[in-house]
Design a protein around this motif. Sequence first.
Motif, PDB file in Angstrom:
ATOM      1  N   PHE A  94       2.254  -4.300 -11.140  1.00 61.41           N
ATOM      2  CA  PHE A  94       2.232  -4.852  -9.784  1.00 61.41           C
ATOM      3  C   PHE A  94       1.114  -5.870  -9.598  1.00 61.41           C
ATOM      4  CE2 PHE A  94       0.799  -4.450  -5.284  1.00 61.41           C
ATOM      5  CZ  PHE A  94       1.875  -5.103  -4.705  1.00 61.41           C
ATOM      6  N   TYR A  95      -0.092  -5.516  -9.976  1.00 62.53           N
ATOM      7  CA  TYR A  95      -1.218  -6.400  -9.706  1.00 62.53           C
ATOM      8  C   TYR A  95      -1.354  -7.552 -10.699  1.00 62.53           C
ATOM      9  CZ  TYR A  95      -2.715  -3.402  -5.940  1.00 62.53           C
ATOM     10  OH  TYR A  95      -2.762  -2.710  -4.751  1.00 62.53           O
ATOM     11  N   ASN A  96      -0.774  -7.429 -11.889  1.00 61.60           N
ATOM     12  CA  ASN A  96      -0.931  -8.488 -12.889  1.00 61.60           C
ATOM     13  C   ASN A  96       0.317  -9.332 -13.130  1.00 61.60           C
ATOM     14  OD1 ASN A  96      -3.703  -7.987 -13.772  1.00 61.60           O
ATOM     15  ND2 ASN A  96      -2.888  -6.016 -14.396  1.00 61.60           N
ATOM     16  N   PRO A  99       3.036  -9.442  -8.341  1.00 63.34           N
ATOM     17  CA  PRO A  99       2.363  -9.167  -7.067  1.00 63.34           C
ATOM     18  C   PRO A  99       3.249  -9.384  -5.836  1.00 63.34           C
ATOM     19  CG  PRO A  99       1.564 -11.203  -8.024  1.00 63.34           C
ATOM     20  CD  PRO A  99       2.450 -10.572  -9.043  1.00 63.34           C
ATOM     21  N   ASP A 100       4.343 -10.129  -5.997  1.00 61.32           N
ATOM     22  CA  ASP A 100       5.252 -10.343  -4.874  1.00 61.32           C
ATOM     23  C   ASP A 100       6.436  -9.368  -4.904  1.00 61.32           C
ATOM     24  OD1 ASP A 100       6.369 -11.510  -7.130  1.00 61.32           O
ATOM     25  OD2 ASP A 100       7.193 -13.225  -6.034  1.00 61.32           O
ATOM     26  N   TYR A 132       1.874  -1.656   1.316  1.00 61.23           N
ATOM     27  CA  TYR A 132       1.561  -2.272   0.030  1.00 61.23           C
ATOM     28  C   TYR A 132       0.345  -3.198   0.086  1.00 61.23           C
ATOM     29  CZ  TYR A 132       4.685  -0.750  -3.652  1.00 61.23           C
ATOM     30  OH  TYR A 132       5.277  -0.036  -4.656  1.00 61.23           O
ATOM     31  N   LYS A 133      -0.206  -3.426   1.263  1.00 59.89           N
ATOM     32  CA  LYS A 133      -1.437  -4.207   1.379  1.00 59.89           C
ATOM     33  C   LYS A 133      -2.651  -3.383   0.949  1.00 59.89           C
ATOM     34  CE  LYS A 133       0.282  -7.262   4.960  1.00 59.89           C
ATOM     35  NZ  LYS A 133       0.187  -7.664   6.382  1.00 59.89           N
ATOM     36  N   PRO A 135      -4.318  -0.804  -1.780  1.00 53.63           N
ATOM     37  CA  PRO A 135      -4.156  -0.226  -3.123  1.00 53.63           C
ATOM     38  C   PRO A 135      -3.988   1.297  -3.097  1.00 53.63           C
ATOM     39  CG  PRO A 135      -5.945  -1.811  -3.113  1.00 53.63           C
ATOM     40  CD  PRO A 135      -5.523  -1.627  -1.683  1.00 53.63           C
TER      41      PRO A 135
END
Length: 164
Positions: A94-96, A99-100, A132-133, A135
């Motif tokens: 998700f973060y790498n 992310p969308d 989802y904003k 963590p």
Amino acid sequence: MTGNIFKNGILGGLIAATVMSSMVFYMKANPGVQLNAAIGFISMLLAFTFLVFGIKQNRENNNDKISFGKAFLIGLGISFIISTIYVLAWLVIFYNFFPDFIEKYSDMVLKNTNPEDLAAKTTEMNQMKEWYKSPLMVILLTFMEIFPLGILVSLIAGFFLKKK
């Protein structure tokens, strides 16, 4: 016993994380294509077969005896490790790499929703976007995808594999 829990938890976690990763990257490469949720569910059940193996191995190491409580706790430990690996894999993806995700997922869900259910589903998707904003919420939501199934499988396996 703990080595048995870690070994089976890691093996199950790798299966769950691999299938989930494959599905997510397929979804990213093919936006708008809704994947079958049954595939994800079946892969989680497949991962939790290592929970059964772990309980059986522990029973065999204990002169073919294990109580329901001990079997359940072993299953719960394996479930926790599987779920944690699943969550960690999702956080990396998700973060790498994606992310969308929540926007794409929301668009896909709303596109495939019946018109009479659209208002309620839009509200639900907007709530997910808000969650989802954070963590912490991403971790909790992802954990809640898999861990309840692990608890259920632990209960069932503990009941059927107990032996006095």
